[in-house]
Design an enzyme around this catalytic site. Structure first.
Site, PDB file in Angstrom:
ATOM      1  N   CYS A 309       2.596  -0.617 -10.880  1.00 22.63           N
ATOM      2  CA  CYS A 309       3.502  -1.231  -9.907  1.00 22.63           C
ATOM      3  C   CYS A 309       2.924  -1.296  -8.498  1.00 22.63           C
ATOM      4  CB  CYS A 309       4.846  -0.504  -9.911  1.00 22.63           C
ATOM      5  SG  CYS A 309       4.795   1.231  -9.365  1.00 22.63           S
ATOM      6  N   HIS A 357       8.643   3.699  -8.099  1.00 22.39           N
ATOM      7  CA  HIS A 357       8.440   2.314  -8.530  1.00 22.39           C
ATOM      8  C   HIS A 357       8.626   1.366  -7.355  1.00 22.39           C
ATOM      9  CE1 HIS A 357       7.979  -0.892 -11.409  1.00 22.39           C
ATOM     10  NE2 HIS A 357       9.090  -1.470 -10.996  1.00 22.39           N
ATOM     11  N   HIS A 369       7.296  -7.690 -10.489  1.00 19.52           N
ATOM     12  CA  HIS A 369       6.815  -6.298 -10.575  1.00 19.52           C
ATOM     13  C   HIS A 369       6.136  -6.041 -11.907  1.00 19.52           C
ATOM     14  CE1 HIS A 369      10.482  -4.370 -12.840  1.00 19.52           C
ATOM     15  NE2 HIS A 369      10.389  -5.647 -13.139  1.00 19.52           N
TER      16      HIS A 369
END
Length: 397
Positions: A309, A357, A369
């Protein structure tokens, strides 16, 4: 003639069983066995919802461990470079120290051969720590200017070399610790992912279908929330546009034509230039991220074939000429925090209390993402894991 058979009491036969007590016991046993048979699957196996929550938790924990791995890897790389630089410096200083020692030795040998100095001079010049002799004025007075410079240079080189050696030793110890952290983080990620895969592999085909249905329902709810945010942001933009138009009309009516032209031009120029610059960079970052859609998530990866990420967001903004830190909990401090309702394309959206994240906001409640292991870079609602999972929104500086 009377019958010899005993008469049977009435009401004692129940479905072929001779006594009420036996019938009750038998029916109770059947009921208990039935309950046990029905209870066994739920007692021995977790429910599908429990499995889903456990798997999600494992993926989040793996994501957090991945960011720790990334940080340890970055630290290890920097520390290794520092150690290499220090070792090179130590080698160079050691050579200079040896050169200074040779020069001192030549002076001492010459003085000893000519008898120009007492034996203590040789001891002074060839000693490992001649600084101890500096305060002895008698010996210092015997040294010529060139000899004094040679001694000073030798002592300086010796001191600096020892200092750099200590620094190199400490850096090597730090490097060892960083490598241990790296190994621990990697092991943690692998264990979490292995456990998640094991749980999923134990699901039946029916359970996997139900799990997919649950996931689809979550995606539909996330899409609904994204649409709500898009509608809210559109209303805010319209209100802001109307406010600007009204301000421009009032300025025009209260100013002369020349003043209006100068003032309006100045105002427009001052407000549009920074926005245009920021918008252009955000567009470049989004364009880069969009080009990565379909590439696999791989923990610790920074491209170009795969990403995690924070590796994706770092690479996207790098393509726009902006350098972001490697890990999420450093990226979260690399800009200005704004509310979710004020999010603009290019902003970073962070998730969970441990900031494990991050995604790149593209507008209308959506982001690009790299979600988790086994998934691919994709567009998705920022509410994909519920509104409460959003930690913050940051506009890169």
């Amino acid at each position: 003639m009377a019958s010899h058979r005993k008469s049977r009491p009435t009401g004692t036969r129940v479905a072929g069983i001779r006594t009420p007590a036996l019938a009750t016991a038998a029916l109770t046993s059947v009921a208990l066995l039935s309950q046990t048979a029905n209870a066994t699957p739920s007692d021995d196996r977790p429910t599908l919802e429990e499995v889903e929550k456990k798997v999600d938790d494992l993926y989040r924990q793996a994501g957090s461990a991945t960011e720790k791995y990334n940080a340890a890897k970055e630290k290890t790389t920097k520390q290794r470079k520092k150690v290499d630089t220090l070792l090179d410096d130590v080698a160079q200083r050691t050579q200079k120290l040896n050169d200074a020692r040779e020069e001192l030795g030549s002076f001492a040998s010459a003085q000893y051969r000519t008898g120009a100095s007492v034996p203590e001079t040789a001891t002074l010049l060839l000693a490992d720590s001649p600084q101890d002799y500096f305060d002895q004025n008698q010996l210092m007075n015997r040294l010529t200017g060139r000899q004094k410079t040679a001694v000073d240079d030798y002592v300086t080189q010796q001191s600096e070399t020892m200092k750099k050696r200590r620094e190199a030793t400490e850096s090597l110890e730090t490097l060892t610790d960083s490598q241990k952290d790296l190994k621990t983080a990697k092991s943690t990620v692998q264990k979490k992912l292995a456990t998640a895969r094991e749980l999923l592999s134990e699901l039946t085909a029916e359970e996997k279908a139900r799990l997919a249905a649950i996931e689809k329902k979550k995606q539909q709810e996330a899409a609904r929330k994204a649409a709500e945010l898009a509608k809210q942001q559109a209303a805010q933009e319209e209100a802001e546009r109307e406010r600007r138009e009204e301000a421009a009309r009032q300025q025009e009516s209260g100013s002369g034509s020349s003043g209006t032209s100068d003032g309006t031009g100045s105002s427009d120029s001052g407000s549009s230039t920074p926005g245009t610059s920021t918008g252009t960079k955000a567009e470049k970052a989004i364009a880069f991220a969009r080009a990565q859609i379909g590439k696999p998530y791989v923990w610790g990866a920074t491209g170009p074939g795969s990403y995690d990420c924070s590796g994706l967001t770092q690479a996207a903004w790098k393509a726009a000429g902006v350098t972001l830190p490697r890990v999420t909990y450093d990226q979260v401090n690399a800009g200005t925090t704004v509310s979710v309702s004020q999010a603009q394309p290019g902003d970073l959206v962070f998730f969970y209390d441990d900031i494990s994240h991050v995604g790149l906001y593209i507008g209308d409640g959506m982001m690009i993402h790299a979600p988790k292991p086994g998934a691919y870079v994709r567009e998705e609602s920022i509410f994909y894991d519920g509104e409460s999972s959003i930690y913050s929104v940051v506009r890169p500086a």
